[in-house]
Design a protein around this motif. Structure first.
Motif, mmCIF file in Angstrom:
data_model
loop_
_atom_site.group_PDB
_atom_site.id
_atom_site.type_symbol
_atom_site.label_atom_id
_atom_site.label_comp_id
_atom_site.label_asym_id
_atom_site.label_seq_id
_atom_site.Cartn_x
_atom_site.Cartn_y
_atom_site.Cartn_z
ATOM 1 N N TRP A 174 0.132 -12.322 -5.934
ATOM 2 C CA TRP A 174 -1.240 -12.376 -5.879
ATOM 3 C C TRP A 174 -0.887 -12.138 -4.123
ATOM 4 N N THR A 175 0.222 -12.313 -3.828
ATOM 5 C CA THR A 175 0.000 -11.774 -2.458
ATOM 6 C C THR A 175 -0.273 -10.539 -1.919
ATOM 7 N N PRO A 176 0.385 -9.793 -2.569
ATOM 8 C CA PRO A 176 0.141 -8.279 -2.040
ATOM 9 C C PRO A 176 -0.680 -8.172 -2.633
ATOM 10 N N ILE A 177 -1.724 -8.623 -3.669
ATOM 11 C CA ILE A 177 -3.026 -8.438 -4.428
ATOM 12 C C ILE A 177 -4.020 -8.750 -3.294
ATOM 13 N N ALA A 178 -3.226 -10.314 -2.636
ATOM 14 C CA ALA A 178 -4.728 -11.188 -1.340
ATOM 15 C C ALA A 178 -4.703 -9.674 -0.251
ATOM 16 N N ALA A 179 -3.202 -9.073 -0.033
ATOM 17 C CA ALA A 179 -3.748 -8.232 0.903
ATOM 18 C C ALA A 179 -4.476 -7.037 1.047
ATOM 19 N N HIS A 180 -4.016 -6.945 -0.088
ATOM 20 C CA HIS A 180 -4.670 -4.951 -0.342
ATOM 21 C C HIS A 180 -5.762 -5.768 -0.227
ATOM 22 N N PHE A 181 -6.499 -6.203 -0.465
ATOM 23 C CA PHE A 181 -7.792 -6.729 -1.045
ATOM 24 C C PHE A 181 -8.589 -7.190 -0.126
ATOM 25 N N ILE A 182 -8.079 -7.294 1.256
ATOM 26 C CA ILE A 182 -8.482 -7.960 2.592
ATOM 27 C C ILE A 182 -8.537 -6.645 3.290
ATOM 28 N N ILE A 183 -7.611 -5.856 3.625
ATOM 29 C CA ILE A 183 -7.886 -4.924 4.150
ATOM 30 C C ILE A 183 -8.993 -3.349 3.453
ATOM 31 N N ASP A 184 -8.666 -3.117 2.284
ATOM 32 C CA ASP A 184 -9.602 -2.726 1.718
ATOM 33 C C ASP A 184 -11.093 -3.229 2.099
ATOM 34 N N LEU A 185 -11.626 -4.490 1.673
ATOM 35 C CA LEU A 185 -12.606 -5.074 1.972
ATOM 36 C C LEU A 185 -12.735 -5.098 3.669
ATOM 37 N N VAL A 186 -11.910 -5.150 4.928
ATOM 38 C CA VAL A 186 -12.470 -5.025 5.812
ATOM 39 C C VAL A 186 -13.227 -3.936 6.194
#
Length: 201
Positions: A174-186
């Motif tokens: 969930w940690t890299p998923i959260a980071a990856h998600f935030i990067i792509d979303l922004v």
């Protein structure tokens, strides 16, 4: 029986501008589905208990690690895009075509799907077998649209290695998923809504 002529098969690079929006989205969803399926198959053969990868013991800690890493990546990206010529960071218009006209809910959905599917394969399955370094080499290689420029290839490798590192620190995907998600979303929101601000000014 008629023999198949293998010489008739030709591979060619497809330009993002040549794809319809529907074809691009279909390609994206199919690619991510295959990524997830391959990740699950690899994990099965590695005899990894898949639910254990997604344990969320300390949600706040996971979010803080993921958000801190995402902010660091976004700051570096802002610096690079400000000081590096545009042709170095050019991805052939793929990201702009994916996110440029998408509604916010769809940017959120795409960012989440990509984050879950890619992190399951790369951090969950591949890193388990190869370690963070070789996983990051593979991760950089599949982002072939950046391979023409050493700087972008290096950045993709570094981001992947960082995602692997925060995964090891927290012990949950969930940690890299959260980071990856935030990067792509922004990044998706910048591509989508940044153009509106430019046209108004």
């Amino acid at each position: 029986m008629k023999r198949f002529d293998w010489n008739r098969i030709k591979l060619k690079q497809v330009n993002a501008a040549d794809l319809s929006d529907r074809a691009l989205l279909l390609n994206l969803y199919v690619t991510q589905a295959l990524t997830l399926i391959i990740g699950i198959i690899v994990l099965f053969f590695e005899r990894v208990h898949i639910p254990a990868l997604f344990v969320m013991r300390e949600p706040l800690r996971i979010l803080l690690w993921g958000a801190a890493f995402a902010v660091a990546v976004l700051v570096v990206d802002m610096i690079v895009s400000r000081w590096v010529p545009k042709e170095v960071t050019d991805d052939g218009g793929v990201n702009d075509k994916i996110f440029g006209k998408r509604p916010l809910w769809h940017i959120v959905l795409l960012s989440f799907i990509v984050a879950v599917c890619e992190e399951t394969l790369f951090r969950g399955a591949v890193q388990h077998a190869w370690g963070a370094y070789w996983t990051s080499i593979l991760f950089a290689a599949i982002h072939f649209r950046y391979l023409r420029h050493w700087l972008m290839t290096g950045l993709v490798f570094s981001i992947s290695y960082g995602l692997g590192w925060i995964y090891e620190q927290t012990g949950t995907l969930w940690t890299p998923i959260a980071a990856h998600f935030i990067i792509d979303l922004v990044m998706g929101c910048i591509l989508r809504y940044g153009k509106e601000e430019d046209s108004e000014s």
